[in-house]
Design an enzyme around this catalytic site. Structure first.
Site, PDB file in Angstrom:
ATOM      1  N   PRO A   1      34.324 -19.784   2.332  1.00 23.52           N
ATOM      2  CA  PRO A   1      35.145 -19.634   1.208  1.00 23.52           C
ATOM      3  C   PRO A   1      36.506 -18.841   1.880  1.00 23.52           C
ATOM      4  O   PRO A   1      36.659 -18.117   2.759  1.00 23.52           O
ATOM      5  CB  PRO A   1      34.465 -18.620   0.303  1.00 23.52           C
ATOM      6  CG  PRO A   1      33.039 -18.670   0.698  1.00 23.52           C
ATOM      7  CD  PRO A   1      32.963 -19.022   1.992  1.00 23.52           C
TER       8      PRO A   1
ATOM      9  N   THR B   1      38.803 -20.392   3.825  1.00 29.21           N
ATOM     10  CA  THR B   1      39.280 -20.929   4.869  1.00 29.21           C
ATOM     11  C   THR B   1      40.446 -21.702   4.706  1.00 29.21           C
ATOM     12  O   THR B   1      40.983 -22.144   5.834  1.00 29.21           O
ATOM     13  CB  THR B   1      38.225 -21.504   5.871  1.00 29.21           C
ATOM     14  OG1 THR B   1      37.315 -22.205   4.755  1.00 29.21           O
ATOM     15  CG2 THR B   1      37.393 -20.280   6.525  1.00 29.21           C
ATOM     16  N   GLY B   2      41.033 -21.977   3.494  1.00 29.68           N
ATOM     17  CA  GLY B   2      41.991 -23.009   3.184  1.00 29.68           C
ATOM     18  C   GLY B   2      41.798 -24.406   2.837  1.00 29.68           C
ATOM     19  O   GLY B   2      42.731 -25.277   3.327  1.00 29.68           O
ATOM     20  N   LYS B   3      40.459 -24.597   2.291  1.00 36.90           N
ATOM     21  CA  LYS B   3      40.296 -25.929   1.907  1.00 36.90           C
ATOM     22  C   LYS B   3      41.128 -26.525   0.810  1.00 36.90           C
ATOM     23  O   LYS B   3      41.944 -27.670   0.958  1.00 36.90           O
ATOM     24  CB  LYS B   3      38.764 -26.229   1.563  1.00 36.90           C
ATOM     25  CG  LYS B   3      37.599 -25.681   2.646  1.00 36.90           C
ATOM     26  CD  LYS B   3      36.495 -25.876   2.114  1.00 36.90           C
ATOM     27  CE  LYS B   3      35.880 -24.832   1.030  1.00 36.90           C
ATOM     28  NZ  LYS B   3      36.020 -23.509   1.371  1.00 36.90           N
ATOM     29  N   THR B   4      41.407 -25.759   0.018  1.00 38.92           N
ATOM     30  CA  THR B   4      42.184 -26.044  -1.284  1.00 38.92           C
ATOM     31  C   THR B   4      43.664 -26.329  -0.674  1.00 38.92           C
ATOM     32  O   THR B   4      44.373 -27.207  -1.003  1.00 38.92           O
ATOM     33  CB  THR B   4      42.080 -25.172  -2.394  1.00 38.92           C
ATOM     34  OG1 THR B   4      40.823 -25.000  -2.431  1.00 38.92           O
ATOM     35  CG2 THR B   4      43.022 -25.539  -3.726  1.00 38.92           C
TER      36      THR B   4
ATOM     37  N   HIS C   1      24.850  11.141  10.764  1.00 41.52           N
ATOM     38  CA  HIS C   1      24.530   9.493  10.586  1.00 41.52           C
ATOM     39  C   HIS C   1      25.602   8.640  11.059  1.00 41.52           C
ATOM     40  O   HIS C   1      24.868   7.696  12.078  1.00 41.52           O
ATOM     41  CB  HIS C   1      24.276   9.426   8.765  1.00 41.52           C
ATOM     42  CG  HIS C   1      23.968   8.068   8.635  1.00 41.52           C
ATOM     43  ND1 HIS C   1      22.730   7.635   8.369  1.00 41.52           N
ATOM     44  CD2 HIS C   1      24.622   6.451   8.826  1.00 41.52           C
ATOM     45  CE1 HIS C   1      22.600   6.168   7.850  1.00 41.52           C
ATOM     46  NE2 HIS C   1      23.844   5.852   8.275  1.00 41.52           N
ATOM     47  N   GLU C   2      26.657   8.762  10.926  1.00 42.70           N
ATOM     48  CA  GLU C   2      27.488   7.737  11.533  1.00 42.70           C
ATOM     49  C   GLU C   2      27.805   7.982  12.867  1.00 42.70           C
ATOM     50  O   GLU C   2      27.701   7.033  13.717  1.00 42.70           O
ATOM     51  CB  GLU C   2      29.037   8.078  10.888  1.00 42.70           C
ATOM     52  CG  GLU C   2      29.189   7.557   9.426  1.00 42.70           C
ATOM     53  CD  GLU C   2      28.439   6.525   9.042  1.00 42.70           C
ATOM     54  OE1 GLU C   2      28.553   5.388  10.056  1.00 42.70           O
ATOM     55  OE2 GLU C   2      27.972   6.266   7.799  1.00 42.70           O
TER      56      GLU C   2
ATOM     57  N   HIS D   1      25.042   6.178  14.729  1.00 43.08           N
ATOM     58  CA  HIS D   1      25.454   4.777  14.820  1.00 43.08           C
ATOM     59  C   HIS D   1      26.444   4.506  16.083  1.00 43.08           C
ATOM     60  O   HIS D   1      25.960   3.704  17.026  1.00 43.08           O
ATOM     61  CB  HIS D   1      26.109   4.148  13.533  1.00 43.08           C
ATOM     62  CG  HIS D   1      25.348   4.028  12.427  1.00 43.08           C
ATOM     63  ND1 HIS D   1      24.008   3.143  12.422  1.00 43.08           N
ATOM     64  CD2 HIS D   1      25.422   4.123  11.035  1.00 43.08           C
ATOM     65  CE1 HIS D   1      23.667   3.111  11.291  1.00 43.08           C
ATOM     66  NE2 HIS D   1      24.495   3.847  10.295  1.00 43.08           N
TER      67      HIS D   1
HETATM   68  P1  ADP Z   1      39.339 -22.382   0.071  1.00 39.58           P
HETATM   69  O1  ADP Z   1      39.738 -23.379  -0.880  1.00 39.58           O
HETATM   70  O2  ADP Z   1      38.882 -22.700   1.470  1.00 39.58           O
HETATM   71  O3  ADP Z   1      38.282 -21.115  -0.582  1.00 39.58           O
HETATM   72  P2  ADP Z   1      42.046 -21.577  -0.207  1.00 39.58           P
HETATM   73  O4  ADP Z   1      42.549 -22.817   0.154  1.00 39.58           O
HETATM   74  O5  ADP Z   1      42.027 -21.322  -1.734  1.00 39.58           O
HETATM   75  O6  ADP Z   1      40.662 -21.573   0.468  1.00 39.58           O
HETATM   76  O7  ADP Z   1      42.512 -20.324   0.564  1.00 39.58           O
HETATM   77  C1  ADP Z   1      43.310 -19.304  -0.229  1.00 39.58           C
HETATM   78  C2  ADP Z   1      44.444 -18.723   0.389  1.00 39.58           C
HETATM   79  O8  ADP Z   1      44.405 -18.230   1.705  1.00 39.58           O
HETATM   80  C3  ADP Z   1      45.604 -19.587   0.433  1.00 39.58           C
HETATM   81  O9  ADP Z   1      46.147 -19.852  -0.522  1.00 39.58           O
HETATM   82  C4  ADP Z   1      46.313 -19.217   1.689  1.00 39.58           C
HETATM   83  O10 ADP Z   1      47.340 -18.311   1.113  1.00 39.58           O
HETATM   84  C5  ADP Z   1      45.326 -18.459   2.490  1.00 39.58           C
HETATM   85  N1  ADP Z   1      44.863 -19.162   3.748  1.00 39.58           N
HETATM   86  C6  ADP Z   1      43.805 -19.650   3.925  1.00 39.58           C
HETATM   87  N2  ADP Z   1      43.614 -20.390   5.037  1.00 39.58           N
HETATM   88  C7  ADP Z   1      44.693 -20.310   5.647  1.00 39.58           C
HETATM   89  C8  ADP Z   1      45.422 -20.767   6.927  1.00 39.58           C
HETATM   90  N3  ADP Z   1      44.988 -21.436   7.857  1.00 39.58           N
HETATM   91  N4  ADP Z   1      46.755 -20.706   6.740  1.00 39.58           N
HETATM   92  C9  ADP Z   1      47.656 -19.938   6.113  1.00 39.58           C
HETATM   93  N5  ADP Z   1      47.040 -19.548   5.034  1.00 39.58           N
HETATM   94  C10 ADP Z   1      46.018 -19.564   4.605  1.00 39.58           C
HETATM   95 ZN    ZN Z   2      24.234   3.699   8.079  1.00 38.40          ZN
HETATM   96 MG    MG Z   3      39.102 -23.394  -2.997  1.00 34.42          MG
END
Ligand code: ADP
Ligand code: ZN
Ligand code: MG
Length: 639
Positions: A219, A221-224, A439-440, A443
């Site tokens: 999620p 990563t910029g698929k949309t 604790h910290e 680690h």
């Molecule tokens: P996905 O559909 O993979 O969940 P989105 O395309 O909705 O992700 O990405 C969400 C936002 O993150 C985008 O609108 C953009 O602003 C930013 N983003 C993600 N990947 C990139 C990238 N490679 N370069 C620039 N901006 C990015």
């Molecule tokens: Zn801890």
């Molecule tokens: Mg998306």
């Protein structure tokens, strides 16, 4: 609490009650209105008199005027008091009155007006009582339609619900320039762009037209964004719809939406149809988990039918996106359907820097901003995370009345994006503070001393999100793979907090429960997934995927014997105990450092990398460098 890079995303719950509250008020208002109307007709009843009473009153000269409206009589007496009565249907009013003994001379003195029954107002008054319930129902329907996903979407059946981006809409247009990194994905998609731009070139040589492209990746990563950029680059219309939008209450709506969507796209071809989150409809069919699969199956079938129906003249390309490709129905991935796969990885260090640059373009930076350093500190961040990091940085600067975003703003934003906002109100008591500090530091020390562990960047006891405090340690390099030794080090570091508490206070709290969960999970995966236990052997007993088709997460079917299962438990236990021993040895050996650094941390609340490393030196603990770690990885050669 020990924290590696992890994205805890807070989903805001939608406030259903607020929405319902607003509607409730409207409904109550309508009910009140109805009551008012019906009570006004009650007033009428009280002043009602019979025809014979009316006759008597006329005879005694009390009546001044009678208005006749169809069957109703509106009577005004000499005192201007209003009375009501009903006329007999069979005969005219004068006739009835005469029959009741009213003399015609007296009747002449009364002003009788016959209301024109054709007047609009009159009819309206007459049908209003019947209209009211209809109006009421109409109003309710209206509210239902306003509610997204409500039952009333059935009325809008056919239309596809797809969002549409016009190629001439310059403002909404995205191109590959808006996306940093993702080089391989862009290369793959360039082909699609070229096809959409010059379809003839491909068709003439008899090349197979790509019909579907499946984009997979974590999620954010910029698929949309990439899908939109393909449309932007090619200059073609872009229809986008999310998988979940196909699913409706009524079976068949999804399928008709698909038909509509494809019809529209074909009309405007060449075009791109983008189906986001296709896993919502494209899951393995016939999984039989729970009811309500019919709709999904029909929708999915319709998509497949439409794609199969493409001929050379339909220059429509379907791009779908998902972050769970493993649950998709195999039929989707067959040749001629989504046979092109584009995988988008989380960005590496260089790409993160470029993404930060893109999103920092419109933000004025102070001199000290070093995006390279920010990129180094954000392994595991997605493009979306980096986007929100930049945004948080700007918000911080603005809220402190500064005109420029500084490096410190961005550094603070890393933690905010990673762990949620600081909880300043959650102030620890003195004793809790000391405990958290131990604790910290527990680690941190294990992480600093162990060869394969990661260097510590920060230790803090300011609570954030769910964590009371945390230790930030990042690998020297972005890691794509983990060795067995890495995992063992991770487990020991995770247990460091627990052991420090135990050594110093003699007992433990609920605090480290998450640490224990994380480390047990790692130990278990080592045994059942990665073949890292010699006793169990080199075999993967479990895969990352669920073995039950379509069941989603959480339902793992173990297809190994009870004996193996026992062995697994034994091995997990042994790995955990080894980690425990390693960490305990380190903390016992460096107990003076544990005391000393914890005291400083309790006072300062935050130790940045430099301060922390200075303290390590004070206690004669060597600060490991990247070079030191590199020396550990040597190719074994036979002599
Ligand atoms: P996905 O559909 O993979 O969940 P989105 O395309 O909705 O992700 O990405 C969400 C936002 O993150 C985008 O609108 C953009 O602003 C930013 N983003 C993600 N990947 C990139 C990238 N490679 N370069 C620039 N901006 C990015
Ligand atoms: Zn801890
Ligand atoms: Mg998306």
């Amino acid at each position: 609490m020990k924290n590696k890079m992890k994205n805890l995303k807070n989903k805001k719950p939608k406030n259903i009650f607020q929405k319902l509250g607003g509607q409730l008020i409207t409904v109550i208002l309508i009910l009140v209105l109805i009551l008012v109307f019906s009570s006004s007709s009650k007033v009428k009843k009280e002043n009602e008199i019979t025809l014979s009473q009316l006759a008597q009153k006329i005879n005694s000269g009390q009546i001044k005027e009678i208005k006749v409206e169809l069957g109703d009589l509106k009577i005004t007496d000499i005192n201007k008091k209003e009375l009501f009565s009903k006329k007999e249907n069979e005969s005219s009013l004068t006739e009835s009155l005469k029959n009741l003994g009213v003399k015609s001379e007296i009747l002449d003195s009364v002003n009788i007006k016959i209301q024109d029954p054709s007047s609009m107002g009159y009819y309206f008054a007459a049908i209003f009582p019947y209209l009211l319930p209809i109006l009421f129902i109409a109003l309710i329907l209206m509210f239902l339609t306003k509610q997204k996903g409500g039952a009333m979407q059935a009325l809008s059946f056919g239309d596809s619900k797809a969002k549409f981006i016009d190629p001439n809409d310059k403002k909404n247009r995205k191109t590959f320039k808006d996306i940093a990194g993702a080089k391989e994905a862009k290369q793959e998609l360039m082909e699609v762009v070229d096809f959409l731009k010059h379809p003839k070139k491909y068709l003439e040589i008899g090349a197979e037209i790509p019909k579907g492209v499946l984009m997979t990746g974590a999620p954010g990563t910029g698929k949309t964004l990439l899908a939109r950029a393909v449309a932007g680059e090619a200059g073609v219309p872009f229809f986008s719809i999310s998988g979940s939008e196909f699913i409706e209450m009524f079976v068949g709506v999804g399928a008709s939406r698909v038909r509509d969507l494809f019809k529209n796209a074909k009309k405007m071809s060449p075009a791109i149809i983008f189906i986001d989150e296709i896993d919502a409809i494209g899951r393995t069919r016939g999984g039989g988990m729970g009811g309500g699969n019919d709709e999904r199956e029909q929708t999915l079938n319709q998509i497949l039918v439409e794609m199969d129906g493409f001929d050379d003249q339909n220059k429509v390309i379907v791009i779908a996106a998902t972050n769970r490709p493993e649950i998709l129905d195999k039929a989707l991935l067959r040749p001629g359907r989504f046979d092109r796969r584009v995988v988008i990885d989380l960005p590496d260090k260089e790409d993160r820097e470029k993404i930060l640059e893109i999103h920092g373009k419109k933000k004025p930076f102070a001199e000290d901003v070093d995006l390279k350093l920010i990129a180094e500190r954000t392994p595991g961040f997605s493009g979306a995370d980096l986007y929100s990091l930049m945004n948080e940085g700007a918000i911080l600067a603005a809220s402190e009345e500064r005109k420029k975003v500084s490096q410190y703003d961005l550094i603070r934003s890393i933690e905010k994006v990673m762990l949620g906002p600081e909880r300043k109100s959650h102030i620890l008591g003195d004793e809790e503070k000391l405990r958290t500090a131990y604790h910290e530091v527990g680690h941190a020390l294990v992480s600093s001393v162990l060869d394969y562990a990661d260097p510590v960047h920060k230790v803090t006891i300011i609570s954030r999100g769910r964590a009371a405090g945390y230790t930030l340690h990042l690998p020297f390099d972005d890691k794509k793979m983990n060795t067995k030794k890495d995992f063992e080090a991770d487990i020991a570091v995770s247990l460091g907090g627990y052991i420090a508490e135990k050594i110093i206070f003699g007992d433990v709290t609920t605090g480290p429960s998450n640490d224990l969960q994380v480390s047990t999970r790692i130990a278990r995966d080592m045994v059942v997934k990665y073949g890292m236990s010699e006793k169990v052997g080199v075999l993967a007993l479990e895969s990352g995927e669920s073995t039950l088709a379509g069941s989603g997460d959480g339902l793992q079917k173990n297809n190994y014997s009870a004996k193996t299962s026992e062995l697994v438990d034994e091995e997990v236990r042994r790995i955990m105990e080894d980690g425990f021993k390693t960490a305990k040895k380190i903390l016992t050996k460096h107990e003076d450092a544990l005391h000393g650094i914890s005291e400083v941390l309790k006072e300062k609340e935050v130790l940045e990398r430099d301060d922390y490393e200075a303290l390590l030196k004070d206690f004669k603990i060597k600060v490991r460098t990247h070079e030191d770690q590199k020396k550990l990885f040597k190719v074994k050669k036979k002599k």
